[in-house]
Motif scaffolding. Structure first.
Motif, short mmCIF file in Angstrom:
data_model
loop_
_atom_site.label_atom_id
_atom_site.label_comp_id
_atom_site.label_asym_id
_atom_site.label_seq_id
_atom_site.Cartn_x
_atom_site.Cartn_y
_atom_site.Cartn_z
N GLU A 35 -7.34 79.35 30.80
CA GLU A 35 -7.43 78.17 29.98
C GLU A 35 -6.21 77.28 30.23
OE1 GLU A 35 -8.41 77.10 25.31
OE2 GLU A 35 -7.55 79.05 25.78
N PHE A 36 -6.43 75.99 30.31
CA PHE A 36 -5.35 75.01 30.46
C PHE A 36 -5.11 74.38 29.10
CE2 PHE A 36 -3.85 70.70 31.18
CZ PHE A 36 -2.80 70.91 32.05
N VAL A 37 -3.87 74.42 28.65
CA VAL A 37 -3.54 73.92 27.31
C VAL A 37 -2.42 72.90 27.41
CG1 VAL A 37 -2.68 74.56 25.03
CG2 VAL A 37 -4.20 76.10 26.25
N ALA A 38 -2.59 71.78 26.74
CA ALA A 38 -1.53 70.78 26.63
C ALA A 38 -1.16 70.66 25.16
CB ALA A 38 -2.02 69.43 27.16
N VAL A 39 0.13 70.63 24.89
CA VAL A 39 0.62 70.47 23.52
C VAL A 39 1.24 69.09 23.43
CG1 VAL A 39 2.16 71.39 21.75
CG2 VAL A 39 1.04 72.95 23.35
N MET A 40 0.62 68.23 22.63
CA MET A 40 1.09 66.84 22.52
C MET A 40 1.20 66.46 21.04
SD MET A 40 -1.17 65.06 25.55
CE MET A 40 -2.72 65.33 24.70
N GLU A 41 2.38 66.09 20.66
CA GLU A 41 2.67 65.66 19.29
C GLU A 41 3.90 64.76 19.36
OE1 GLU A 41 1.19 66.04 16.24
OE2 GLU A 41 -0.48 66.98 17.28
N PRO A 42 4.24 64.08 18.27
CA PRO A 42 5.43 63.22 18.27
C PRO A 42 6.72 64.01 18.48
CG PRO A 42 4.03 62.75 16.37
CD PRO A 42 3.49 63.99 17.01
N SER A 43 7.74 63.31 18.90
CA SER A 43 9.07 63.90 19.06
C SER A 43 9.51 64.53 17.74
CB SER A 43 10.04 62.80 19.46
OG SER A 43 11.33 63.33 19.61
N GLY A 44 10.06 65.74 17.85
CA GLY A 44 10.58 66.42 16.67
C GLY A 44 9.55 67.22 15.89
N SER A 45 8.33 67.34 16.42
CA SER A 45 7.27 68.03 15.68
C SER A 45 7.24 69.54 15.90
CB SER A 45 5.91 67.43 16.03
OG SER A 45 5.64 67.63 17.41
N GLY A 46 8.02 70.05 16.87
CA GLY A 46 8.08 71.50 17.10
C GLY A 46 7.42 71.98 18.38
N LYS A 47 7.11 71.07 19.30
CA LYS A 47 6.46 71.47 20.56
C LYS A 47 7.32 72.45 21.36
CE LYS A 47 6.31 67.31 22.07
NZ LYS A 47 6.97 66.63 20.96
N SER A 48 8.57 72.09 21.58
CA SER A 48 9.46 72.96 22.36
C SER A 48 9.72 74.27 21.62
CB SER A 48 10.79 72.26 22.65
OG SER A 48 10.57 71.18 23.53
N THR A 49 9.86 74.20 20.32
CA THR A 49 10.05 75.41 19.51
C THR A 49 8.85 76.34 19.68
OG1 THR A 49 11.39 74.21 17.93
CG2 THR A 49 10.45 76.29 17.18
N LEU A 50 7.66 75.78 19.68
CA LEU A 50 6.44 76.58 19.89
C LEU A 50 6.46 77.22 21.27
CD1 LEU A 50 3.60 77.57 19.14
CD2 LEU A 50 2.73 75.39 20.02
N MET A 51 6.79 76.46 22.31
CA MET A 51 6.80 77.01 23.67
C MET A 51 7.85 78.11 23.80
SD MET A 51 4.31 75.47 24.95
CE MET A 51 4.39 75.86 26.68
#
Length: 93
Positions: A35-51
């Motif tokens: 599966e190919f997944v893209a995580v897209m949200e505004p800056s500061g929403s926790g994307k990097s923390t999730l990764m």
């Protein structure tokens, strides 16, 4: 399809006392093989923390992250490094 990443009810908190903030607040996700997944949200929403949590580069305060059947909180740093080097791939912005 086989589930490769399972994050169950994960919480990641930063800060202390009155300054404490849940960046990931009881988040759950399942990613299947191929599966190919893209995580897209505004800056500061926790994307990097999730990764970082999904890769085991950073631990979580509660919940569980499982990669290919391995509970990331139950394996050592060397095994985590080998796992990331040989079986994971991330593209950061």
């Amino acid at each position: 399809m086989k589930k490769i990443i399972i994050a169950d009810d994960i919480v990641k908190t930063f800060g202390e006392g009155d300054e404490q903030r849940n960046v990931l607040d009881r988040m759950s996700v399942e990613i299947t093989e191929s599966e190919f997944v893209a995580v897209m949200e505004p800056s500061g929403s926790g994307k990097s923390t999730l990764m970082f949590a999904l890769s085991g580069m950073d631990g979580v305060n509660s919940g569980k992250v499982v990669f290919d059947g391995k509970d990331l909180s139950a394996i050592g740093d060397n095994e985590l490094s080998d796992l990331r080097r040989t079986e994971m791939g991330f593209v950061f912005q």
